[in-house]
Design an enzyme around this catalytic site. Structure first.
Site, short mmCIF file in Angstrom:
data_model
loop_
_atom_site.label_atom_id
_atom_site.label_comp_id
_atom_site.label_asym_id
_atom_site.label_seq_id
_atom_site.Cartn_x
_atom_site.Cartn_y
_atom_site.Cartn_z
N HIS A 251 1.17 4.81 -2.57
CA HIS A 251 0.76 5.57 -3.76
C HIS A 251 2.02 6.26 -4.29
CE1 HIS A 251 -3.59 5.30 -2.65
NE2 HIS A 251 -3.06 5.16 -1.46
N HIS B 137 0.85 -1.20 0.00
CA HIS B 137 0.00 0.00 0.00
C HIS B 137 0.88 1.24 0.00
CE1 HIS B 137 -3.84 2.05 1.82
NE2 HIS B 137 -3.19 2.86 1.01
N HIS C 50 -9.54 0.52 -1.23
CA HIS C 50 -9.46 1.21 0.06
C HIS C 50 -10.84 1.08 0.70
CE1 HIS C 50 -5.80 2.97 -1.45
NE2 HIS C 50 -5.67 3.82 -0.45
N ASP D 87 1.70 4.12 2.70
CA ASP D 87 0.62 4.90 2.08
C ASP D 87 1.16 6.07 1.25
OD1 ASP D 87 -1.98 5.43 1.37
OD2 ASP D 87 -2.66 6.07 3.35
N ASP D 88 1.45 7.19 1.89
CA ASP D 88 1.97 8.38 1.21
C ASP D 88 3.16 8.90 2.03
OD1 ASP D 88 -0.28 8.83 -0.86
OD2 ASP D 88 -1.35 8.57 1.02
N GLU E 195 -11.23 3.10 6.12
CA GLU E 195 -10.25 4.08 6.60
C GLU E 195 -11.07 5.15 7.32
OE1 GLU E 195 -8.27 6.34 3.48
OE2 GLU E 195 -6.68 7.02 4.83
N1 HPA Z 1 -6.95 7.07 1.10
C1 HPA Z 1 -7.64 7.39 0.01
N2 HPA Z 1 -7.08 7.89 -1.08
C2 HPA Z 1 -5.75 8.07 -1.09
C3 HPA Z 1 -4.99 7.77 0.02
C4 HPA Z 1 -5.62 7.23 1.16
O1 HPA Z 1 -5.00 6.89 2.19
N3 HPA Z 1 -3.72 8.09 -0.32
C5 HPA Z 1 -3.72 8.55 -1.58
N4 HPA Z 1 -4.96 8.56 -2.06
ZN ZN Z 2 -3.89 4.69 0.38
#
Ligand code: HPA
Ligand code: ZN
Length: 334
Positions: A18, A16, A196, A277-278, A199
């Site tokens: 991006h 996971h 996703h 994630d990011d 969350e």
């Molecule tokens: N959630 C949803 N969209 C996203 C995320 C995330 O954590 N990171 C980049 N796009």
């Molecule tokens: Zn994500």
């Protein structure tokens, strides 16, 4: 062996991440300069200082804005290569990154340019660094299902293949049911499917991602505990959950790392993994996430090995590659 040493040795699999979320401010300024694009901030420090989020949407607004500097095949190559260099340093052995073509196509970037640049870097990493990969294209859930379908068709017709489809962006109000036809089509075309869910959205989105979209893994899934029946099912089916601790704290899904449910999730038998994630936005890469949760939650060596095991098993690597990675894991824990 210290936790630090064990974490460094573990063969990691990142499921996971991006690619756009690996855009460090310094790189954003470099791309802006060479593409003749103005950014609202005047320096990388100023950009980093703006990274204070209250929820998912407040992050996405900043993230999509920074994406405007990504234009050429070379930009996507450089972005992916820089992530892979970080991955090598963290002993990541297999990775399944996401990219968001719709974010770039509205700015006139050709789908082929982005996927070519990304693939070029991934193929090179296999040769140069021994990192294997699968590439997952995400569709944006806040846009229409028709737009998602059009993007999927573009991807399937391109000479550069993808391996899977994912679903990301604004979760609440954009339920999995909106994308049934898109995911059916993707499945029929032989793509892996992930989404996703859970969350910011409710546990029912996790259930529906699996039942309605055929999701083989759930990205995040941290709200599953709100539905004990669902937890039982995820345990029985060994459904892989790609948890992102730093992201959850930064976007206020959990109050702090100490409050993160990851340890309980592992202890009840959920197939949890740790991911970044990011990482350019949330304070660190996969190794940083492992070290921080190990410390904050007092994880044992068994917990850490379990996290690495779950990621190997939950990946879309072929059986031969999984066997290799499992042998590496055995060696790292001896
Ligand atoms: N959630 C949803 N969209 C996203 C995320 C995330 O954590 N990171 C980049 N796009
Ligand atoms: Zn994500």
């Amino acid at each position: 062996m210290s936790h630090e040493e064990l974490i460094a040795r573990l063969p990691k699999v990142e499921l996971h991440v991006h690619l756009e979320g690996t855009l460090e401010p310094e790189m954003a300024f470099e791309f802006a300069r060479r593409n003749g694009i103005a950014l609202p901030q005047s320096s990388a420090e100023e950009m980093r200082a703006a990274y204070r989020f209250t929820d998912l949407q407040s992050f996405l607004d900043i993230y999509y804005e920074a994406c405007s500097v990504l234009r050429t095949e070379q930009d996507f190559y450089d972005l992916t290569r820089a992530y892979l260099e970080r991955a090598v340093a963290d002993n990541v052995r297999h990775v399944e990154p996401f990219f968001d073509p719709q974010t770039h196509m509205v700015r006139g970037v050709a789908y082929h340019d982005m996927v070519s640049g990304i693939r070029r870097a991934l193929d090179e990493a296999r040769e140069r660094d021994g990192i294997s990969s699968k590439l997952i294209m995400c569709v944006l859930r806040d846009l229409s299902d028709d737009e998602a379908m059009a993007t999927l068709r573009t991807a399937l017709l391109d000479a550069v293949p993808i391996d899977g489809i994912g679903l990301d962006s604004t979760e609440v109000g954009n339920p999995p049911s909106k994308f049934i036809a898109v995911f059916d089509f993707a499945g029929a075309a032989g793509l892996h499917r992930v989404a996703h869910a859970g969350e910011e959205g409710p546990a029912s989105y996790i259930r529906d991602s699996i039942d309605l979209l055929g999701a083989e893994r759930v990205d995040h899934g941290v709200r599953c505990g709100e539905d004990p029946g669902l937890v039982g099912r995820l345990i029985r089916d060994k459904t892989c959950l790609t948890v992102c601790p730093f992201s959850n704290v930064a976007l206020k899904v959990v109050a702090s790392l100490e409050d993160h449910p990851l340890r309980e999730m592992l202890d009840v038998g959920l197939a949890v993994t740790v991911n970044s994630d990011d990482p350019a936005y949330f304070g660190g890469y996969i190794g940083d996430n492992y070290r921080a949760v190990a410390e904050a939650l007092g994880l044992t060596e068994d917990h850490l090995a379990e996290l690495a095991f779950n990621a190997i098993v939950g990946s879309f690597a072929d059986d031969e590659r999984k066997t290799e990675l499992l042998a590496e894991l055995k060696k790292a824990t001896e």
